[in-house]
Write an enzyme that holds these catalytic residues in place. Structure first.
Site, PDB file in Angstrom:
ATOM      1  N   SER A 219       0.822  -1.203   0.000  1.00 14.75           N
ATOM      2  CA  SER A 219       0.000   0.000   0.000  1.00 14.75           C
ATOM      3  C   SER A 219       0.865   1.265   0.000  1.00 14.75           C
ATOM      4  O   SER A 219       1.737   1.395  -0.844  1.00 14.75           O
ATOM      5  CB  SER A 219      -0.964  -0.055   1.188  1.00 14.75           C
ATOM      6  OG  SER A 219      -2.132   0.616   0.866  1.00 14.75           O
TER       7      SER A 219
ATOM      8  N   HIS B 192      -7.858  -5.596   0.036  1.00 13.33           N
ATOM      9  CA  HIS B 192      -6.564  -4.909   0.201  1.00 13.33           C
ATOM     10  C   HIS B 192      -5.867  -5.478   1.440  1.00 13.33           C
ATOM     11  O   HIS B 192      -6.332  -5.267   2.563  1.00 13.33           O
ATOM     12  CB  HIS B 192      -6.898  -3.427   0.387  1.00 13.33           C
ATOM     13  CG  HIS B 192      -5.730  -2.508   0.359  1.00 13.33           C
ATOM     14  ND1 HIS B 192      -4.834  -2.466  -0.675  1.00 13.33           N
ATOM     15  CD2 HIS B 192      -5.318  -1.568   1.261  1.00 13.33           C
ATOM     16  CE1 HIS B 192      -3.927  -1.534  -0.425  1.00 13.33           C
ATOM     17  NE2 HIS B 192      -4.198  -0.977   0.746  1.00 13.33           N
TER      18      HIS B 192
END
Ligand code: GCU
Length: 411
Positions: free
Chosen positions: A249, A390
């Protein structure tokens, strides 16, 4: 004059490919890049300059004053499987902000070992339950997850937070497969909360906040990874020529920029790095530039704000950052549920970097179209999109370790 010509090409997009993306093999002055020498001497430096000036900001390089001190070395860590080393790094000298580098070396492997280096989100002590890891005294985010909330009091870590992020860091498996792991905490490097630029190693360089191309957090995280590599180079049990830089990320954006800027990194693993990482802006899908610069005004240089709402006509794009890693191997990974990162846009960017890898004699990405979920395509560039949200999962690590086995261990 050169500047005027370059601006002209930037504006008219005369160097664009058929798909509208700027061509990695056409320089800003229109020169076609046809040899590895031209890439190294002309195109690579101008792209580094472009992205430093217009997006990530400028980093201080390797400070003369940097001090590192080993404060822990235990060769019987993790039931004798590992040697744990902890090193305090003071990039701006002592006294000053401190970054703790945690290293686990596999005891069963002889000789200098390949290493995976990456920043962590919540403190070194969260990546494993090992009680020997020094708890961070830097600021910590209040977790949204109720299980992990117990470990944080008034933005300080408590004993209960040990190992709370262990599922993202398969330390035992890395060690068993002959890799060392090295990690640092993002908040030791820069304040990822208000007041911005006020704490962490970045705050030792206030002069780099004055200009439009100021040293943002993504650049600071990338720079800290290079400083960690400076220190690892001094550790004889680590093979500093076989260090893969990893990140998830926002920290994946940083790992990509670290690999782009510092050619000592032998490999890059970008796990769902999304906007400002591996995803293309020009597709206009997922998180956009305005959101990045508004919600995270401390991540990029102020100069990047002039591109707010200009994603689609951006004169550069992230495939160019990926191409800066060439010919070294890079793994770009996405997750189907990570819509903000535009998984297909991450694939398209990786694919669009391919001509540079091929020019430099490396393999490209062995997939012509976006692969189905769960398929890992691995060449000099690797890519997968995994089902799910995610995150960093075992599936992701299985592919990364296989990629490391091919490119780092095989050497
Ligand atoms: C936010 C941000 C992303 C970033 C992510 C993360 O979702 O919008 O760009 O990658 O945080 O770092 O977890």
């Amino acid at each position: 004059m050169l500047r005027i010509i370059a601006t002209f090409f930037l504006l008219v997009g005369a160097w664009a490919r058929a798909d509208g993306l700027p061509d990695p093999l056409v320089a800003l002055d229109g020169t076609k890049i046809t040899t590895p020498e031209q890439w190294r001497e002309k195109r690579r430096p101008e792209l580094l300059e472009l992205f430093s000036r217009e997006m990530y900001g400028r980093s201080p390089g390797r400070p003369q004053k940097l001090v590192s001190e080993v404060f822990d070395r235990d060769d019987k860590a993790l039931d004798g499987k590992a040697t744990r080393i902890q090193i305090a790094i003071y990039p701006g000298g002592k006294p000053g902000p401190r970054m703790d580098l945690l290293v686990y070396l596999p005891n069963q492997t002889k000789g200098p070992v390949p290493t995976i280096l990456g920043l962590n989100f919540s403190g070194n002590h969260t990546i494993h339950a090992d009680r020997g890891i020094r708890m961070t005294d830097s600021w910590v985010e209040e977790p949204k997850n109720s299980v992990e909330q117990a470990g944080v009091k008034d933005h300080h870590a408590t004993e209960e937070s040990r190992g709370t992020n262990a599922k993202m860091w398969p330390v035992d498996e890395m060690l068993a497969r002959g890799y060392a792991l090295a990690t640092m905490y993002r908040e030791d490097v820069c304040a990822d909360h208000t007041p911005y630029f006020a704490s962490g190693a970045q705050s030792a360089f206030p002069e780099l906040q004055q200009s439009e191309d100021n040293f943002g957090c993504i650049a600071a995280w990338a720079w800290s990874l290079s400083r960690a590599l400076d220190v690892l180079e001094k550790e004889p049990t680590i093979d500093a020529k076989r260090v893969a830089v990893f990140g998830f990320s926002r920290l994946g954006k940083a790992a990509l920029w670290a690999g782009a800027t510092d050619e000592r990194f032998a490999m890059v693993i970008s796990n769902e790095s999304g906007a400002g990482g591996a995803k293309l802006f020009r597709r206009g899908v997922g998180e956009n530039i305005t959101r990045l610069n508004t919600v995270f005004p401390h991540w990029f240089a102020r100069s990047f704000r002039k591109y707010n709402d200009k994603d689609i006509e951006l004169p550069f794009d992230q495939h160019l950052v990926i191409s800066l890693v060439a010919p070294r191997p890079i793994y770009v990974a996405s997750a189907t549920g990570d819509k903000g990162s535009d998984p297909e846009g991450e694939f398209t960017a990786a694919k669009a970097a391919e001509p540079v890898f091929k020019l430099l004699g490396a393999e490209g990405l062995p997939a012509d179209t976006w692969p189905a979920a769960g398929i890992s395509a691995q060449g000099g560039i690797a890519y997968h999109v995994r089902p799910g949200k995610h995150d960093v999962t075992d599936f992701d690590w299985q592919q990364y370790l296989e990629f490391c086995d091919k490119h780092l261990k095989a050497r």
